[in-house]
Scaffold this active site. Structure first.
Site, PDB file in Angstrom:
ATOM      1  N   GLN A   4      10.242  -5.867   7.647  1.00  5.56           N
ATOM      2  CA  GLN A   4       9.807  -4.491   7.198  1.00  5.56           C
ATOM      3  C   GLN A   4      10.922  -3.545   7.149  1.00  5.56           C
ATOM      4  O   GLN A   4      10.978  -2.553   6.336  1.00  5.56           O
ATOM      5  CB  GLN A   4       9.067  -4.051   8.632  1.00  5.56           C
ATOM      6  CG  GLN A   4       7.921  -4.656   8.690  1.00  5.56           C
ATOM      7  CD  GLN A   4       6.908  -3.885   7.837  1.00  5.56           C
ATOM      8  OE1 GLN A   4       6.403  -2.889   7.987  1.00  5.56           O
ATOM      9  NE2 GLN A   4       6.583  -4.773   6.674  1.00  5.56           N
ATOM     10  N   GLU A  19       8.271   2.136   8.946  1.00  2.00           N
ATOM     11  CA  GLU A  19       8.662   3.255   8.465  1.00  2.00           C
ATOM     12  C   GLU A  19      10.038   3.775   8.847  1.00  2.00           C
ATOM     13  O   GLU A  19      10.927   4.375   8.218  1.00  2.00           O
ATOM     14  CB  GLU A  19       7.775   4.477   8.459  1.00  2.00           C
ATOM     15  CG  GLU A  19       6.447   3.937   7.930  1.00  2.00           C
ATOM     16  CD  GLU A  19       5.461   5.073   7.736  1.00  2.00           C
ATOM     17  OE1 GLU A  19       4.342   5.052   6.925  1.00  2.00           O
ATOM     18  OE2 GLU A  19       5.349   5.806   8.828  1.00  2.00           O
ATOM     19  N   GLY A  78       0.625  -1.215  -0.087  1.00  3.06           N
ATOM     20  CA  GLY A  78       0.037  -0.020   0.139  1.00  3.06           C
ATOM     21  C   GLY A  78       0.889   1.345  -0.059  1.00  3.06           C
ATOM     22  O   GLY A  78       0.454   2.172  -0.791  1.00  3.06           O
ATOM     23  N   GLY A 133       0.461   0.524  13.206  1.00  2.00           N
ATOM     24  CA  GLY A 133      -0.320  -0.674  12.987  1.00  2.00           C
ATOM     25  C   GLY A 133       0.148  -1.547  14.033  1.00  2.00           C
ATOM     26  O   GLY A 133      -0.889  -2.154  14.724  1.00  2.00           O
ATOM     27  N   ALA A 134       1.201  -1.831  14.205  1.00  4.14           N
ATOM     28  CA  ALA A 134       1.693  -3.104  15.095  1.00  4.14           C
ATOM     29  C   ALA A 134       1.450  -2.971  16.565  1.00  4.14           C
ATOM     30  O   ALA A 134       0.631  -3.751  17.009  1.00  4.14           O
ATOM     31  CB  ALA A 134       3.191  -3.350  14.877  1.00  4.14           C
ATOM     32  N   GLY A 142       6.089   1.717  16.870  1.00  3.68           N
ATOM     33  CA  GLY A 142       6.386   1.251  15.586  1.00  3.68           C
ATOM     34  C   GLY A 142       7.445   1.041  14.833  1.00  3.68           C
ATOM     35  O   GLY A 142       8.461   1.547  15.616  1.00  3.68           O
ATOM     36  N   GLY A 188       1.307  -6.620   3.967  1.00  2.00           N
ATOM     37  CA  GLY A 188       2.388  -7.413   3.774  1.00  2.00           C
ATOM     38  C   GLY A 188       3.378  -7.348   4.815  1.00  2.00           C
ATOM     39  O   GLY A 188       4.540  -7.757   4.669  1.00  2.00           O
ATOM     40  N   THR A 189       2.847  -6.842   5.891  1.00  2.00           N
ATOM     41  CA  THR A 189       3.611  -6.451   7.131  1.00  2.00           C
ATOM     42  C   THR A 189       3.704  -7.461   8.269  1.00  2.00           C
ATOM     43  O   THR A 189       5.051  -7.546   8.914  1.00  2.00           O
ATOM     44  CB  THR A 189       3.091  -5.195   7.880  1.00  2.00           C
ATOM     45  OG1 THR A 189       1.694  -5.300   7.571  1.00  2.00           O
ATOM     46  CG2 THR A 189       3.293  -3.861   7.270  1.00  2.00           C
ATOM     47  N   ILE A 203      10.332  -5.394  20.243  1.00  4.85           N
ATOM     48  CA  ILE A 203      10.107  -6.182  18.923  1.00  4.85           C
ATOM     49  C   ILE A 203       9.256  -7.396  18.784  1.00  4.85           C
ATOM     50  O   ILE A 203       9.727  -8.315  19.536  1.00  4.85           O
ATOM     51  CB  ILE A 203      11.454  -6.477  18.015  1.00  4.85           C
ATOM     52  CG1 ILE A 203      12.294  -5.139  17.967  1.00  4.85           C
ATOM     53  CG2 ILE A 203      11.439  -7.201  16.749  1.00  4.85           C
ATOM     54  CD1 ILE A 203      11.673  -4.063  17.239  1.00  4.85           C
TER      55      ILE A 203
END
Ligand code: MOS
Length: 727
Positions: A627, A694, A243, A513-514, A691, A471-472, A618
């Site tokens: 990622q 990114e 995405g 998200g995570a 996160g 896809g994460t 993590i």
């Protein structure tokens, strides 16, 4: 659950499942081709027809008329939906111009019609025969022409300018200064799976099977655009082929599929072909960024200024290149500002860590230049400018900040001390070798996130949430969280995602998200544990869940006893209290790159990359590493190849396919190493995670650029660093 930072350990700290390296539970589905992606969902609705978009061939103007006669007469054509037959749709969330409707044309490849036919080929062939009579108006398509006069971004609190102390005075009196301007180009997400939707109506109820990162936002947007009761809208997006921000918001495929399905009286599927992904959807705006630093001779920054100009078609959303500069380094006198140019190009919006990606490409290049001017090691320059508080709001500490540790660990593991400090001074045969580094910085965002868990009669657990897996690895970390909480093996947990009929999650975006989606599952599991404990008259706060049993006070009971009379369902969400808002929450990395440049041809090869990351717990070292290395790969693209070329006469992106828009391929990517520092951040989330996705990208572009400078002695401030600029 209202999350208040706990004093001590929680169930998650056992780390029997969470934190363990775990391969993706959805991996086999994906590699065998059985994961259902949006356009392939032939089984969800019978009698699907194919829609093909007729895009605008001009960038600005009006549709005078459309001649459909020839197209309608083609074999297999069922109906044609045109933009002029519907009013301009209201803006949905994230949109700055209407997706469809009316006769005004605001950007090239705007959707003007959808031809619906029995097959894809029939729809495409007929679409080419729709004749559009245009009234063309000239537009402003050239960012560089408009940037000098761009006004300040107007935020809700006024112009986007931030001033602390007296920058001008401190800069004027600083013993060492630099004043440099960097440029980044327009860029495209270029994810693998194009936007696609299948829409079907059952009476007033609309279902859209699609590819979307943010289900709850997008369901709301569809309801608003089509004037529907949200209760009558369902979105389903269990798998996405990437995405990168392009699918945060609904795009035109979903809307025209829905409108055409109503008109045709049967389900309609629409995919954006690749040129439309580039021109009809969003992109990252180009930036021009001026940086001025004043420093003491020991490297301490006394004056920091960063001004960023970007562009957009409408709205006030620019590429916020100054975001990290307001937070990253200490310094008493500061000035940052954002300007935005009005461009008649497709809408710009969030792409791959918006803000920091482009901002750090400039900031961390400028820091490298300052280090050189000071005769200082670039790593040490960052370290002397560390801060543990928000430098613009000094009573606001970081929840956790391990920038210095990232740099020291990364430098040691990379072998930074063997670097030649003379630019152009290291050579292996025809290769010039260079080393560069940069800091990675990206904020960690708290978001409300809900989930439902069901423990069935056979002791198996199902997790339901509208969270997406772009896809994460969402499927896997959510299963790990539930397994940990209930003391079940991973195989006994099933995760269902992406359906708007399920509890609304935080969705996938902004690397939030995570930690938030797992925290929502944590909250639902806490409730489920309480329910089970109550059934056995056990104290839920001391009960242990392990091996399919609940244990407390020397007693143990099987979970299947609790579910003997039927499944047990619990639903909850995580929400955050004000305490956590008192802290700045961010993630940090040290990025290190070794590059080789052919002294004769100028060809560039990144030979080694290393990232040392601090991002809280993590949750799964395998998916987190994936990622980060994926993000590092994007960083190489941003530094060396990615650029949308604008035809400034006609206002479109010329290289609107994956042949002309170059992203790195496997052969471009060398040895990549990722180190995760031990960090638990109990302020950030109940999972003590932040996160990470990114973060792996932020700073990489500058590390590559700084390595290229170290190799060649030529400083290029205009990305991408193609060989014509340094040969
Ligand atoms: Mo990200 S660019 O917020 O999907």
């Amino acid at each position: 659950m209202k999350y208040t930072t706990p004093a001590g350990d929680t169930v998650i700290d056992r780390q029997r499942v969470v934190g363990q390296p775990t391969t993706r539970i959805d991996g086999p589905l994906k590699v065998t081709g059985h994961a259902p992606y949006a356009y392939e969902r032939h089984d969800v609705a019978a009698n699907q027809a194919y829609g093909y978009i007729v895009p605008s061939a001009i960038a600005k103007g009006r549709v005078r008329s459309m001649d459909l006669a020839e197209a309608k007469a083609q074999p297999g054509v069922i109906t044609i939906l045109t933009t002029t037959e519907v009013d301009e749709l209201p803006l949905g969330m994230g949109h700055t111009v209407p997706l469809f409707g009316g006769s005004e044309i605001r950007f090239y490849h705007q959707a003007l019609a959808l031809v619906v036919a029995e097959t894809f080929e029939q729809a495409r062939a007929a679409a080419k025969l729709v004749r559009v009579d245009y009234e063309r108006t000239p537009g402003n398509h050239d960012f560089h022409a408009l940037a000098p006069d761009a006004p300040l971004v107007e935020g809700s609190d006024g112009p986007d300018v931030s001033k602390v102390g007296d920058f001008e005075a401190a800069y004027a009196s600083a013993p060492v200064t630099i004043d440099v301007t960097y440029e980044t180009p327009h860029e495209s997400h270029a994810m693998m799976e194009p936007h696609a939707s299948i829409a079907a109506w059952e009476g007033e109820k609309l279902t859209i099977w699609t590819s979307n990162q943010m289900i709850a936002w997008s369901k709301q947007a569809v309801a608003e655009m089509l004037d529907l009761d949200p209760a009558n809208v369902r979105l389903d997006s269990p798998f996405l082929g990437g995405g990168f921000g392009a699918k945060l918001f609904v795009r035109v495929d979903a809307v025209v599929a829905a409108l055409a399905a109503k008109k045709a009286g049967r389900p309609v599927k629409v995919m954006l072909d690749r040129p439309l992904v580039f021109n009809n959807t969003t992109h990252r705006s180009a930036t021009i960024q001026r940086l001025r630093f004043g420093a003491e001779r020991d490297g301490r920054l006394t004056a920091i200024s960063h001004e960023c100009t970007s562009g957009n078609l409408a709205g006030q959303e620019g590429e916020n290149g100054v975001a990290q500069t307001r937070l990253l380094y200490a310094g008493a006198n500061r000035y940052t500002a954002q300007r935005i140019a009005r461009l008649d190009l497709p809408e710009a919006n969030a792409m791959r860590a918006p803000g920091e990606t482009a901002g750090l490409m400039a900031l961390e290049g400028a820091m490298d230049e300052l280090a050189e001017k000071l005769g200082m090691d670039p790593v040490e320059l960052r370290i002397v400018n560390d801060t543990q508080v928000d430098p613009e709001t000094p009573n606001r500490p970081y929840s956790s900040r391990m920038m210095v540790e990232c740099l020291r660990r990364g430098a040691e593991a990379f072998g930074w001390d063997m670097r030649n400090t003379t630019p152009g001074g290291m050579r292996e045969g025809r290769w010039l070798i260079g080393h560069g580094m940069a800091v990675g910085f990206r904020n960690s965002v708290q978001m409300k996130s809900a989930a439902r868990v069901r423990l069935s009669g056979n002791g198996k657990l199902t997790v339901e949430t509208d969270m997406t897996d772009i896809g994460t690895g969402s499927y896997t970390i959510l299963a790990q969280t539930a397994a940990e909480m209930l003391g079940l093996p991973l195989e006994d947990v099933t995760v269902t995602l992406g359906d708007s009929d399920m509890p609304a999650s935080c969705g996938s975006g902004g690397q939030w998200g995570a930690q938030n989606s797992t925290s929502g599952v944590y909250a639902a599991c806490v409730k489920l544990r309480e329910d089970i404990a109550e059934r056995f008259a056990m104290d839920p706060t001391t009960a242990e869940f392990a091996d399919g049993e609940i244990r407390a006070g020397g007693e143990s009971c099987k979970l299947t006893e609790a579910t003997a009379s039927g499944e047990i369902v619990a639903e909850d969400s995580v929400e955050y209290d004000e305490l956590s808002q008192k802290y700045q929450q961010s993630t940090f990395a040290g990025h290190f790159v070794e590059i080789a440049v052919d002294a004769y041809t100028g060809e560039t090869y990144v030979r080694r990359m290393l990232a040392a990351c601090a991002a809280g717990r993590i949750l799964n070292p395998i998916s987190a590493r994936s990622q980060v290395i994926g993000a590092m790969t994007m960083g190489v693209g941003g530094a060396l190849t990615e650029e949308l070329a604008v035809d400034t006469r006609f206002g479109f992106f010329v290289n609107h396919d994956l042949a002309g828009y170059e992203v790195p391929v496997h052969a471009d990517i060398p040895h990549q190493e990722v180190i995760f520092l031990d960090e638990l951040d109990a302020i950030a989330s109940p999972m003590k995670a932040k996160g990470v996705g990114e973060l792996g990208l932020c700073g990489v572009g500058a590390a590559v650029a700084n390595a290229l400078y170290n190799a060649t002695g030529v400083r290029v401030r205009e990305y991408p660093l193609t060989l014509d600029k340094y040969l």
